[in-house]
Design a protein around this motif. Structure first.
Motif, mmCIF file in Angstrom:
data_model
loop_
_atom_site.group_PDB
_atom_site.id
_atom_site.type_symbol
_atom_site.label_atom_id
_atom_site.label_comp_id
_atom_site.label_asym_id
_atom_site.label_seq_id
_atom_site.Cartn_x
_atom_site.Cartn_y
_atom_site.Cartn_z
ATOM 1 N N GLU A 280 0.844 -1.191 0.000
ATOM 2 C CA GLU A 280 0.000 0.000 0.000
ATOM 3 C C GLU A 280 0.882 1.245 0.000
ATOM 4 O O GLU A 280 1.911 1.292 0.681
ATOM 5 C CB GLU A 280 -0.930 0.002 1.211
ATOM 6 N N ILE A 281 0.476 2.253 -0.767
ATOM 7 C CA ILE A 281 1.183 3.535 -0.790
ATOM 8 C C ILE A 281 0.160 4.668 -0.707
ATOM 9 O O ILE A 281 -1.042 4.459 -0.912
ATOM 10 C CB ILE A 281 2.044 3.716 -2.055
ATOM 11 N N THR A 282 0.646 5.858 -0.411
ATOM 12 C CA THR A 282 -0.174 7.070 -0.449
ATOM 13 C C THR A 282 0.284 7.939 -1.614
ATOM 14 O O THR A 282 1.484 8.134 -1.806
ATOM 15 C CB THR A 282 -0.041 7.867 0.858
ATOM 16 N N VAL A 283 -0.659 8.448 -2.380
ATOM 17 C CA VAL A 283 -0.366 9.426 -3.436
ATOM 18 C C VAL A 283 -1.021 10.735 -3.008
ATOM 19 O O VAL A 283 -2.241 10.779 -2.814
ATOM 20 C CB VAL A 283 -0.913 8.973 -4.806
ATOM 21 N N SER A 284 -0.216 11.762 -2.808
ATOM 22 C CA SER A 284 -0.770 13.004 -2.262
ATOM 23 C C SER A 284 0.048 14.208 -2.727
ATOM 24 O O SER A 284 0.922 14.087 -3.585
ATOM 25 C CB SER A 284 -0.813 12.920 -0.733
ATOM 26 N N GLY A 285 -0.269 15.360 -2.150
ATOM 27 C CA GLY A 285 0.348 16.623 -2.546
ATOM 28 C C GLY A 285 -0.650 17.471 -3.313
ATOM 29 O O GLY A 285 -1.555 16.949 -3.975
ATOM 30 N N ASP A 342 6.570 3.914 0.081
ATOM 31 C CA ASP A 342 5.321 4.107 0.828
ATOM 32 C C ASP A 342 4.541 5.329 0.371
ATOM 33 O O ASP A 342 3.470 5.611 0.916
ATOM 34 C CB ASP A 342 5.570 4.178 2.337
ATOM 35 N N GLY A 343 5.058 6.051 -0.613
ATOM 36 C CA GLY A 343 4.301 7.193 -1.079
ATOM 37 C C GLY A 343 4.862 7.814 -2.337
ATOM 38 O O GLY A 343 6.020 7.592 -2.709
ATOM 39 N N ILE A 344 4.019 8.588 -3.015
ATOM 40 C CA ILE A 344 4.417 9.457 -4.122
ATOM 41 C C ILE A 344 3.778 10.803 -3.836
ATOM 42 O O ILE A 344 2.551 10.908 -3.744
ATOM 43 C CB ILE A 344 3.950 8.916 -5.479
ATOM 44 N N ILE A 345 4.617 11.824 -3.670
ATOM 45 C CA ILE A 345 4.121 13.141 -3.294
ATOM 46 C C ILE A 345 4.474 14.139 -4.393
ATOM 47 O O ILE A 345 5.644 14.277 -4.759
ATOM 48 C CB ILE A 345 4.751 13.617 -1.960
ATOM 49 N N LEU A 346 3.463 14.813 -4.937
ATOM 50 C CA LEU A 346 3.668 15.865 -5.932
ATOM 51 C C LEU A 346 3.425 17.206 -5.251
ATOM 52 O O LEU A 346 2.297 17.511 -4.852
ATOM 53 C CB LEU A 346 2.717 15.697 -7.121
ATOM 54 N N MET A 347 4.480 17.997 -5.114
ATOM 55 C CA MET A 347 4.425 19.214 -4.309
ATOM 56 C C MET A 347 4.463 20.468 -5.170
ATOM 57 O O MET A 347 5.232 20.563 -6.130
ATOM 58 C CB MET A 347 5.593 19.219 -3.315
ATOM 59 N N THR A 348 3.626 21.432 -4.812
ATOM 60 C CA THR A 348 3.622 22.731 -5.471
ATOM 61 C C THR A 348 4.691 23.627 -4.841
ATOM 62 O O THR A 348 5.289 23.281 -3.814
ATOM 63 C CB THR A 348 2.252 23.409 -5.321
ATOM 64 N N ALA A 349 4.889 24.799 -5.431
ATOM 65 C CA ALA A 349 5.853 25.755 -4.877
ATOM 66 C C ALA A 349 5.436 26.193 -3.476
ATOM 67 O O ALA A 349 6.276 26.507 -2.627
ATOM 68 C CB ALA A 349 5.971 26.957 -5.800
ATOM 69 N N GLU A 350 4.139 26.199 -3.228
ATOM 70 C CA GLU A 350 3.628 26.563 -1.901
ATOM 71 C C GLU A 350 4.042 25.544 -0.843
ATOM 72 O O GLU A 350 4.310 25.897 0.309
ATOM 73 C CB GLU A 350 2.101 26.647 -1.962
ATOM 74 N N GLU A 351 4.134 24.267 -1.238
ATOM 75 C CA GLU A 351 4.458 23.209 -0.284
ATOM 76 C C GLU A 351 5.952 22.974 -0.129
ATOM 77 O O GLU A 351 6.448 22.698 0.971
ATOM 78 C CB GLU A 351 3.807 21.892 -0.740
ATOM 79 N N ALA A 352 6.675 23.049 -1.246
ATOM 80 C CA ALA A 352 8.105 22.737 -1.238
ATOM 81 C C ALA A 352 8.908 24.028 -1.173
ATOM 82 O O ALA A 352 8.808 24.881 -2.059
ATOM 83 C CB ALA A 352 8.479 21.940 -2.482
ATOM 84 N N ASP A 353 9.690 24.169 -0.126
ATOM 85 C CA ASP A 353 10.521 25.367 0.011
ATOM 86 C C ASP A 353 11.697 25.263 -0.958
ATOM 87 O O ASP A 353 12.573 24.425 -0.795
ATOM 88 C CB ASP A 353 11.030 25.471 1.453
ATOM 89 N N CYS A 354 11.702 26.112 -1.960
ATOM 90 C CA CYS A 354 12.732 26.050 -3.001
ATOM 91 C C CYS A 354 13.734 27.200 -2.907
ATOM 92 O O CYS A 354 14.409 27.538 -3.871
ATOM 93 C CB CYS A 354 12.077 26.053 -4.382
ATOM 94 N N MET A 355 13.827 27.799 -1.729
ATOM 95 C CA MET A 355 14.780 28.897 -1.549
ATOM 96 C C MET A 355 16.205 28.394 -1.702
ATOM 97 O O MET A 355 16.543 27.293 -1.267
ATOM 98 C CB MET A 355 14.611 29.513 -0.158
ATOM 99 N N ALA A 356 17.042 29.192 -2.295
ATOM 100 C CA ALA A 356 18.458 28.843 -2.423
ATOM 101 C C ALA A 356 19.132 28.964 -1.052
ATOM 102 O O ALA A 356 18.793 29.851 -0.269
ATOM 103 C CB ALA A 356 19.134 29.763 -3.422
ATOM 104 N N PRO A 357 20.079 28.060 -0.754
ATOM 105 C CA PRO A 357 20.761 28.134 0.547
ATOM 106 C C PRO A 357 21.627 29.377 0.663
ATOM 107 O O PRO A 357 22.147 29.892 -0.331
ATOM 108 C CB PRO A 357 21.611 26.860 0.565
ATOM 109 N N THR A 358 21.745 29.863 1.888
ATOM 110 C CA THR A 358 22.616 30.998 2.195
ATOM 111 C C THR A 358 23.644 30.544 3.227
ATOM 112 O O THR A 358 23.529 29.446 3.777
ATOM 113 C CB THR A 358 21.784 32.174 2.747
ATOM 114 N N PRO A 359 24.661 31.344 3.521
ATOM 115 C CA PRO A 359 25.678 30.925 4.492
ATOM 116 C C PRO A 359 25.083 30.597 5.866
ATOM 117 O O PRO A 359 24.081 31.180 6.276
ATOM 118 C CB PRO A 359 26.617 32.131 4.566
ATOM 119 N N CYS A 360 25.724 29.660 6.549
ATOM 120 C CA CYS A 360 25.284 29.237 7.883
ATOM 121 C C CYS A 360 25.268 30.429 8.835
ATOM 122 O O CYS A 360 26.188 31.255 8.850
ATOM 123 C CB CYS A 360 26.215 28.152 8.406
#
Length: 437
Positions: A280-285, A342-360
């Motif tokens: 069994e798997i979940t398909v969501s997002g 256990d899953g397949i998740i399709l994420m929008t820009a609202e859900e997935a944080d796509c910000m570029a990394p900055t220095p620590c």
């Protein structure tokens, strides 16, 4: 048995659970694919060795690749048909894996093992191995190895936490197949020498907690909603108060942990003789039209699964096989289900944080939430400099469970898990080369 409250472990994070789209949706069965691509790497160990040939007819449940060593697992045809090809293909983790492609003939012919009646502990262990059952919570460690510990254990813990966001497949399995899960747990407990059974379930699944309470031989532990509650070391602490020391296995603390889906698979293998070739798997997002819980064949394509769920609602910025915290990002939909999916998740820009990394920022938040008391920033700093020995030593990287809590809270969006995995790979390669000299 009335549920008891579990203990709270150090660290961890409260993530948005995003389970509402599918938590109350009954499981549907994905129609049989016209063809499947079954990877020979279906466990944490070596890939299995193909034992069929191109052009050969096979039945559903027939062995098509045999385990190569104790930490490997047998692989089975998930449809009846003809072997189309045996060839390497790209894998989501990078590199290539050997896939056995089977074209379905639609006959549904099956080849199972003999069902067992009142099996002995030895027969149960042998059946778990023969049926190719692995840990289905994501790690993929062969269950037969885990159920033959070198030290004495007294407790079997079923992992029903399902702490990953979006995923509800374990929730539905517990709600719809409670008795089969308990029967599977009893077989495992017998194989372990007659140990006690406990099940840990997060409190956001009250229906599942209630479903297991009538069983007198199952201790139900109500867990706080906290990520990564599903980590076996933290689940053991929450359910028993015992701590698994660094470098030790759960068995050293007297406990064995199995996912509820693994217990269900054991029940089917013992009572029906059914090998592990579907799950069994979940398909969501928010980028998929119709989120669902699906029963799917191993080797089914992500593309076919998404199409069955109505396709894309909008163009996803990220597609993940597994959960969003520990899953693997997919480059495309030409990927295939394995035993541990256990899953397949399709994420929008609202859900997935796509910000570029900055220095620590040296804020220390990653250390504050690390449930293993590690220093992820040290691993990231020295890994970036190519000093993997220092990264492993100062970050204690080899003890990391890769839960992703550190990266989740990082305000600079540093790729901490990538640095951790890179360090682990470098240290493992160095140790392997040293052992070969």
């Amino acid at each position: 048995m009335k549920a008891v409250k579990g203990k709270i472990f150090f660290g961890g994070v409260h993530v948005r659970d995003e389970k509402s789209p599918t938590c109350d949706k009954p499981t549907e069965v994905l129609p049989e694919p016209s063809e499947v691509y079954i990877s020979t790497r279906q466990s944490a160990g070596r890939p299995a060795l193909p034992c069929v040939e191109v052009g050969q007819k096979v039945k559903e449940g027939q062995t098509i690749a045999r385990a190569d060593g104790p930490v490997s697992s047998n692989v089975f045809a998930s449809v009846a048909g003809v072997v189309k090809s045996i060839a390497p293909l790209p894998s989501p983790n990078g590199g290539e894996e050997t896939f056995i492609a089977i074209s379905s003939d639609g006959s549904g012919d099956k080849q199972y093992l003999e069902p067992l009646t009142d099996p002995s502990a030895e027969e149960i262990l042998a059946r778990i191995y023969d049926a190719g059952i692995v840990g289905m919570g994501g790690a993929g460690f062969p269950a037969a190895i885990k159920d033959a510990p070198k030290c004495k254990v007294d407790t079997l813990i079923l992992n029903g936490a399902e702490c990953e966001p979006y995923l509800t497949c374990d929730h539905r399995l517990m709600a719809e197949h409670t008795d089969e899960i308990v029967r599977g747990a009893r077989y495992i407990a017998k194989a372990l020498g007659g140990v006690e059974i406990a099940i840990g379930i997060e409190r956001n699944k009250p229906d599942c907690i209630a479903a297991f309470e009538p069983y007198d031989d199952v201790k139900v532990v109500s867990l706080a909603r906290r990520y990564p509650m599903g980590s076996e070391k933290h689940l053991i602490y929450s359910c028993t108060g015992r701590k698994v020391r660094p470098g030790k296995l759960p068995a050293d603390a007297g406990a064995i942990v199995h996912n509820v889906a693994t217990a269900y698979a054991v029940c089917q293998a013992v009572e029906l003789g059914k090998p592990l070739y579907e799950r069994e798997i979940t398909v969501s997002g928010k980028a998929v039209k119709q989120p669902k819980n699906l029963w799917v064949k191993v080797g089914a394509s992500v593309k076919d699964i998404i199409e069955y769920c109505g396709g894309e609602l909008s163009s996803p910025v990220k597609a993940v096989r597994g959960g969003p915290m520990t899953g693997v990002a997919l480059a495309d939909y030409d990927n295939y289900i394995v035993k541990t999916s256990d899953g397949i998740i399709l994420m929008t820009a609202e859900e997935a944080d796509c910000m570029a990394p900055t220095p620590c920022l040296n804020c220390g938040k990653c250390a504050d939430v690390c449930p293993m008391h590690l220093m992820p920033m040290q691993t990231a700093f020295y890994s970036a400099a190519g000093d993997f020995d220092a990264a492993a030593k100062l970050g204690n990287t080899m003890c990391c469970i890769e839960c992703g809590a550190c990266e989740y809270v990082c305000p600079a969006k540093r790729p901490l898990i990538q640095a951790i995995r890179k360090t682990k790979a470098a240290i493992s390669a160095k140790n392997t080369q040293g052992g070969n000299k």
